[in-house]
Design a protein around this motif. Sequence first.
Motif, mmCIF file in Angstrom:
data_model
loop_
_atom_site.group_PDB
_atom_site.id
_atom_site.type_symbol
_atom_site.label_atom_id
_atom_site.label_comp_id
_atom_site.label_asym_id
_atom_site.label_seq_id
_atom_site.Cartn_x
_atom_site.Cartn_y
_atom_site.Cartn_z
ATOM 1 N N MET A 1 0.711 -1.206 0.022
ATOM 2 C CA MET A 1 0.230 -0.272 -0.187
ATOM 3 C C MET A 1 1.050 1.722 0.020
ATOM 4 O O MET A 1 1.500 1.265 0.484
ATOM 5 N N LYS A 2 0.612 2.053 -1.925
ATOM 6 C CA LYS A 2 1.260 3.375 -0.746
ATOM 7 C C LYS A 2 0.632 4.783 -0.861
ATOM 8 O O LYS A 2 -0.908 4.481 -0.659
ATOM 9 N N THR A 3 1.613 5.969 -0.437
ATOM 10 C CA THR A 3 0.511 7.434 -0.461
ATOM 11 C C THR A 3 -0.381 7.509 -2.050
ATOM 12 O O THR A 3 0.230 6.846 -3.147
ATOM 13 N N HIS A 4 -1.013 8.124 -1.575
ATOM 14 C CA HIS A 4 -1.447 8.414 -3.891
ATOM 15 C C HIS A 4 -0.207 10.006 -3.949
ATOM 16 O O HIS A 4 0.164 10.960 -3.492
ATOM 17 N N PRO A 5 0.063 9.533 -5.306
ATOM 18 C CA PRO A 5 0.365 10.958 -5.495
ATOM 19 C C PRO A 5 0.481 12.831 -4.923
ATOM 20 O O PRO A 5 1.496 12.794 -4.711
ATOM 21 N N LEU A 6 -0.654 12.761 -5.801
ATOM 22 C CA LEU A 6 -0.787 13.618 -5.118
ATOM 23 C C LEU A 6 -0.698 14.277 -3.426
ATOM 24 O O LEU A 6 -0.951 15.507 -3.698
ATOM 25 N N THR A 7 -0.940 12.958 -3.209
ATOM 26 C CA THR A 7 -0.675 13.800 -1.293
ATOM 27 C C THR A 7 1.399 13.989 -1.226
ATOM 28 O O THR A 7 1.165 14.659 -0.387
ATOM 29 N N ASN A 8 1.426 14.001 -2.012
ATOM 30 C CA ASN A 8 2.537 14.140 -1.857
ATOM 31 C C ASN A 8 3.340 15.523 -2.270
ATOM 32 O O ASN A 8 3.690 16.373 -1.758
ATOM 33 N N LEU A 9 2.498 15.873 -3.398
ATOM 34 C CA LEU A 9 2.271 17.153 -4.591
ATOM 35 C C LEU A 9 1.693 18.538 -3.059
ATOM 36 O O LEU A 9 2.364 19.132 -2.908
ATOM 37 N N GLN A 10 0.813 17.441 -2.236
ATOM 38 C CA GLN A 10 0.450 18.239 -1.303
ATOM 39 C C GLN A 10 1.311 18.537 -0.689
ATOM 40 O O GLN A 10 0.837 20.249 -0.129
ATOM 41 N N PHE A 11 1.542 17.416 0.156
ATOM 42 C CA PHE A 11 2.581 18.238 0.812
ATOM 43 C C PHE A 11 3.200 19.220 0.716
ATOM 44 O O PHE A 11 4.447 19.729 1.309
ATOM 45 N N LEU A 12 3.864 19.146 -0.527
ATOM 46 C CA LEU A 12 5.551 19.436 -1.359
ATOM 47 C C LEU A 12 4.961 21.494 -1.273
ATOM 48 O O LEU A 12 5.057 21.845 -0.936
ATOM 49 N N LEU A 13 3.621 21.397 -1.499
ATOM 50 C CA LEU A 13 3.282 22.677 -2.226
ATOM 51 C C LEU A 13 2.514 23.291 -0.300
ATOM 52 O O LEU A 13 2.693 24.774 -0.448
ATOM 53 N N ALA A 14 2.723 22.775 0.679
ATOM 54 C CA ALA A 14 3.241 22.567 1.620
ATOM 55 C C ALA A 14 3.102 23.635 2.197
ATOM 56 O O ALA A 14 3.619 24.359 3.377
ATOM 57 N N VAL A 15 4.703 22.954 1.910
ATOM 58 C CA VAL A 15 6.313 23.806 2.452
ATOM 59 C C VAL A 15 6.350 24.686 1.475
ATOM 60 O O VAL A 15 6.767 25.747 2.887
ATOM 61 N N LEU A 16 5.989 24.985 -0.034
ATOM 62 C CA LEU A 16 6.742 25.410 -0.216
ATOM 63 C C LEU A 16 5.667 27.090 0.026
ATOM 64 O O LEU A 16 6.386 27.877 -0.424
ATOM 65 N N MET A 17 4.550 26.677 0.408
ATOM 66 C CA MET A 17 3.961 27.694 0.938
ATOM 67 C C MET A 17 4.362 28.143 2.246
ATOM 68 O O MET A 17 4.613 29.408 2.892
ATOM 69 N N ALA A 18 5.197 27.797 3.325
ATOM 70 C CA ALA A 18 5.493 28.114 4.085
ATOM 71 C C ALA A 18 6.996 28.658 3.996
ATOM 72 O O ALA A 18 7.293 29.400 5.126
ATOM 73 N N ILE A 19 8.024 28.095 3.406
ATOM 74 C CA ILE A 19 8.664 29.496 3.561
ATOM 75 C C ILE A 19 8.602 30.399 2.983
ATOM 76 O O ILE A 19 9.389 31.063 3.829
ATOM 77 N N PRO A 20 8.139 31.004 1.790
ATOM 78 C CA PRO A 20 8.120 32.693 2.048
ATOM 79 C C PRO A 20 7.562 32.809 3.273
ATOM 80 O O PRO A 20 7.805 33.784 3.600
ATOM 81 N N MET A 21 7.080 32.553 4.437
ATOM 82 C CA MET A 21 5.440 33.060 5.021
ATOM 83 C C MET A 21 6.691 32.851 6.057
ATOM 84 O O MET A 21 6.731 34.221 7.219
ATOM 85 N N LEU A 22 8.233 32.467 6.387
ATOM 86 C CA LEU A 22 9.112 31.963 7.651
ATOM 87 C C LEU A 22 9.654 33.137 7.030
ATOM 88 O O LEU A 22 10.142 33.886 8.476
ATOM 89 N N ILE A 23 10.110 33.502 5.947
ATOM 90 C CA ILE A 23 11.521 34.493 6.164
ATOM 91 C C ILE A 23 10.707 36.005 5.731
ATOM 92 O O ILE A 23 11.281 37.145 6.086
ATOM 93 N N LEU A 24 9.270 36.324 6.026
ATOM 94 C CA LEU A 24 8.275 37.300 5.066
ATOM 95 C C LEU A 24 8.802 38.507 6.331
ATOM 96 O O LEU A 24 8.826 39.255 6.656
#
Length: 127
Positions: A1-24
């Motif tokens: 059993m594996k995770t759905h590929p879109l859940t990995n994309l979802q996690f990546l987008l959440a990280v990419l959203m957090a990085i600029p907000m932490l630098i802001l």
Amino acid sequence: MKTHPLTNLQFLLAVLMAIPMLILPNARESEQTTLFLLGMISFLGLSIVTFYLGWLMVVKKEDVFYLFQIFGIRFTEKTRGKQASKDLISKYAKPWWKMLIGIMNMFSGLLCFIGAILGIVVALQTL
């Protein structure tokens, strides 16, 4: 059993959203709008992926397993045995469970989409 590929994309987008907000908060005023827009664009993508995952679960009746669910299944198998992990898998595969998670994904994706659009509009008005 594996995770759905879109859940990995979802996690990546959440990280990419957090990085600029932490630098802001530490950025100069001229860079803050750019960082905010970068974060909002990632947030917009996150909302679309989240809504689509919910749609897959509700309309297409697809089995979408998240990383935390896979971790829970493996942890249960190591601590309680194979039968307990099979019971957990069958719980995650029940139609009412998929429908509940799917509807929550669609609802949160829609709210995030509205928030991202509003954030982008406000940021563009301040330029």
